[in-house]
Design an enzyme around this catalytic site. Structure first.
Site, mmCIF file in Angstrom:
data_model
loop_
_atom_site.group_PDB
_atom_site.id
_atom_site.type_symbol
_atom_site.label_atom_id
_atom_site.label_comp_id
_atom_site.label_asym_id
_atom_site.label_seq_id
_atom_site.Cartn_x
_atom_site.Cartn_y
_atom_site.Cartn_z
ATOM 1 N N ASN A 1 0.816 -1.217 0.000
ATOM 2 C CA ASN A 1 0.000 0.000 0.000
ATOM 3 C C ASN A 1 0.850 1.269 0.000
ATOM 4 O O ASN A 1 1.677 1.476 0.891
ATOM 5 C CB ASN A 1 -0.906 -0.023 1.243
ATOM 6 C CG ASN A 1 -2.133 0.854 1.090
ATOM 7 O OD1 ASN A 1 -2.400 1.380 0.013
ATOM 8 N ND2 ASN A 1 -2.878 1.013 2.165
ATOM 9 N N GLU B 1 1.741 -6.958 11.433
ATOM 10 C CA GLU B 1 1.242 -6.781 10.070
ATOM 11 C C GLU B 1 2.295 -6.174 9.150
ATOM 12 O O GLU B 1 2.246 -6.373 7.951
ATOM 13 C CB GLU B 1 -0.037 -5.927 10.064
ATOM 14 C CG GLU B 1 0.169 -4.502 10.496
ATOM 15 C CD GLU B 1 -1.134 -3.701 10.548
ATOM 16 O OE1 GLU B 1 -2.173 -4.266 10.905
ATOM 17 O OE2 GLU B 1 -1.079 -2.501 10.233
ATOM 18 N N HIS C 1 -14.537 -4.897 11.037
ATOM 19 C CA HIS C 1 -14.197 -3.573 11.563
ATOM 20 C C HIS C 1 -15.436 -2.754 11.871
ATOM 21 O O HIS C 1 -16.159 -2.350 10.961
ATOM 22 C CB HIS C 1 -13.430 -2.764 10.521
ATOM 23 C CG HIS C 1 -12.015 -3.177 10.344
ATOM 24 N ND1 HIS C 1 -11.061 -2.323 9.874
ATOM 25 C CD2 HIS C 1 -11.376 -4.348 10.560
ATOM 26 C CE1 HIS C 1 -9.901 -2.944 9.811
ATOM 27 N NE2 HIS C 1 -10.067 -4.179 10.215
ATOM 28 N N ARG D 1 0.773 -11.388 13.397
ATOM 29 C CA ARG D 1 -0.088 -10.878 12.325
ATOM 30 C C ARG D 1 0.546 -10.873 10.937
ATOM 31 O O ARG D 1 0.035 -10.256 10.004
ATOM 32 C CB ARG D 1 -0.555 -9.465 12.685
ATOM 33 C CG ARG D 1 -1.602 -9.575 13.749
ATOM 34 C CD ARG D 1 -2.354 -8.362 14.077
ATOM 35 N NE ARG D 1 -2.686 -7.401 13.068
ATOM 36 C CZ ARG D 1 -3.673 -7.528 12.175
ATOM 37 N NH1 ARG D 1 -4.397 -8.624 12.142
ATOM 38 N NH2 ARG D 1 -3.913 -6.565 11.305
ATOM 39 N N TRP E 1 2.293 6.880 12.303
ATOM 40 C CA TRP E 1 0.894 6.814 11.875
ATOM 41 C C TRP E 1 0.349 5.432 12.195
ATOM 42 O O TRP E 1 1.029 4.440 12.092
ATOM 43 C CB TRP E 1 0.736 7.079 10.373
ATOM 44 C CG TRP E 1 -0.710 6.943 10.011
ATOM 45 C CD1 TRP E 1 -1.711 7.806 10.312
ATOM 46 C CD2 TRP E 1 -1.334 5.845 9.316
ATOM 47 N NE1 TRP E 1 -2.914 7.320 9.863
ATOM 48 C CE2 TRP E 1 -2.716 6.112 9.253
ATOM 49 C CE3 TRP E 1 -0.850 4.654 8.760
ATOM 50 C CZ2 TRP E 1 -3.626 5.250 8.649
ATOM 51 C CZ3 TRP E 1 -1.738 3.792 8.161
ATOM 52 C CH2 TRP E 1 -3.121 4.093 8.109
ATOM 53 N N ASP F 1 -6.312 -3.230 1.709
ATOM 54 C CA ASP F 1 -5.178 -3.036 0.794
ATOM 55 C C ASP F 1 -4.451 -4.343 0.495
ATOM 56 O O ASP F 1 -3.495 -4.355 -0.280
ATOM 57 C CB ASP F 1 -4.221 -1.965 1.323
ATOM 58 C CG ASP F 1 -3.852 -2.140 2.784
ATOM 59 O OD1 ASP F 1 -4.728 -1.944 3.647
ATOM 60 O OD2 ASP F 1 -2.691 -2.476 3.048
ATOM 61 N N HIS G 1 -3.072 -10.255 9.060
ATOM 62 C CA HIS G 1 -3.550 -8.971 8.552
ATOM 63 C C HIS G 1 -4.473 -9.227 7.353
ATOM 64 O O HIS G 1 -4.174 -10.067 6.519
ATOM 65 C CB HIS G 1 -2.305 -8.192 8.102
ATOM 66 C CG HIS G 1 -2.536 -6.778 7.703
ATOM 67 N ND1 HIS G 1 -1.645 -6.116 6.885
ATOM 68 C CD2 HIS G 1 -3.510 -5.894 8.014
ATOM 69 C CE1 HIS G 1 -2.062 -4.872 6.709
ATOM 70 N NE2 HIS G 1 -3.181 -4.706 7.380
#
Ligand code: GCO
Ligand code: MG
Length: 402
Positions: free
Chosen positions: A37, A262, A122, A283, A402, A316, A312
């Site tokens: 991504n 992830e 989610h 993950r 982030w 994406d 994960h």
């Protein structure tokens, strides 16, 4: 079964996906996800210039030898670009081998260890009330496990929450959208969110939460402890994991189960975390951790230490990764859970697939191979559209994770 050709297909049915297609002299083909991504073209170029020329003429059945050739033979080992490219080749080769055998891929790995693969969805909210309502919607759809995120009051661009009327989609602009992060506001808010969700939905539903690398170890320890009464299935990426030893501190202070990995691409990224039992769920995914061949090794190491898998599965990662992951999950002895963030209809149309969802569980289907295809004509109608992930800064402008 000789490899006669390989091609990279880039398509953007709402978001960008990179797919590798390998063709053989038997008239068969296999496909693998190569999507990283926000850095898609780096993997595409790596495949086109440095991998595909090495594949032509090789025996597609020699999955292990080709994996070793691409890993050892690159000299420059590991890293997300290299390992995603290797994963794409590996996934396409497993697809081809299973098609040649006339079997669904999970049968080649050792057969089904369970009837279905428990997934989590989610539930995201612009505030606590809408997050609580979203959890209810997922419960109605049959989910047994639900990740919950909500916008933190006064914090611009909270992680995991859609902006405007659209759902949450990480990469949304050509240059990164700048969000603001406040640890004090978040640490105050997160327990209140889970108070409300447990109060509304009771003790039975499995709840998960993603901290997305934002806290320091001692802050993560504090949050883990504060969330203990809510019995989370896991707290994810509570602190960055480049320094695996950092998790010793978190672990000493909380019994909230921990999930990490992830963004990992190799067994070496999680060796300490697993061997010291600093986490409960790993993950790592098919697409970013070197394909089925390497993920199998990570899972085997994890099994020795009672660490379970929790791959994960954000949007994406393409349906090709999802299909391969579900075969892996159906087989892997130490399976924990699989993330399932539903793709859009436009994406599903480009990638027809055999996998299904029912009552909170998924199944990869019985189609020979991994059961996911690509409609190349449709893919060509959605040209590449550059997008990057957001970034985060503290209120004073300092760059943050982030
Ligand atoms: C998750 C992830 C995603 C990532 C995204 C980045 O747990 O699903 O954290 O939301 O941010 O996959 O590309
Ligand atoms: Mg995450």
């Amino acid at each position: 079964m000789k490899i006669t050709g390989a091609r990279v297909i880039i398509t953007c049915p709402g978001r960008n996906f990179v797919t590798l297609k390998i063709e053989t002299d038997q008239g068969t083909y296999g496909i693998g996800d190569a999507t990283l991504n926000g850095r898609e073209l780096a993997v595409a170029a790596y495949l086109e210039h440095h991998v595909i020329p090495n594949l032509i003429g090789r025996d597609a059945h020699r999955i292990e030898d080709i994996w070793q050739f691409l890993y050892r033979g690159a000299y420059w080992r590991r890293g997300p670009v290299t390992m995603t490219a290797i994963a794409a080749v590996d996934t396409a080769l497993w697809d081809l081998k299973a098609k040649a055998a006339g079997l669904p891929l999970y049968q080649l790995l050792g057969g089904a260890s369970r009837e279905g693969v428990m997934v989590y969805g989610h539930a995201n909210g612009a505030d606590i009330d809408s997050a609580v309502a979203e959890v209810g919607r997922y419960v109605e759809m049959g989910y047994k496990a639900i990740r919950v995120q909500a916008a933190i009051p006064g914090v611009k661009g909270s992680y995991g929450v859609g902006r405007g009327k659209d759902g949450y989609e990480p990469a949304e602009s050509a240059l990164p959208y700048e969000t603001v992060w406040s640890t004090p506001a978040y640490l105050d808010f997160a327990p209140k969110l889970f108070d409300a969700v447990r109060e509304a939905h009771g003790p039975d539903i499995e709840l998960l939460h993603d901290v997305h690398h934002r806290l320091t170890p001692i802050e993560a320890a504090r949050l883990g402890r504060a969330l203990e009464p809510h019995r989370l299935f896991w707290m994810e990426d509570c602190t960055p994991a480049e320094n695996q030893e950092a998790f010793r501190l978190v672990r000493q202070h909380t019994t909230t189960p921990l999930a990490v990995g992830e963004i990992f691409n190799s067994i070496h990224d999680c060796r300490t975390l697993i061997q010291e039992q600093l986490i409960d769920y790993i993950r790592a995914t098919v697409v970013h951790a070197g394909g089925i061949t390497h993920l199998r090794q990570i899972a085997a190491l994890a099994a020795l230490y009672q660490v379970r898998t929790g791959s994960h599965g954000a949007t994406d990662l393409s349906p090709v990764c999802m299909g391969a992951a579900l075969h892996f999950d159906l087989w892997v002895p130490n399976f924990g859970i699989q993330e399932y963030m539903r793709h859009t209809e436009a994406t599903d149309a480009v990638f027809p697939h055999a996998y299904t969802f029912k009552d909170g569980y998924m199944h990869p289907g019985e189609t020979p191979g991994h059961g996911v295809d690509i409609d190349e004509d449709l893919a060509a109608r959605h040209p590449y559209d550059p997008k990057q992930l957001p970034v985060a800064r503290l209120a004073d402008g300092t760059m943050w994770n982030w």
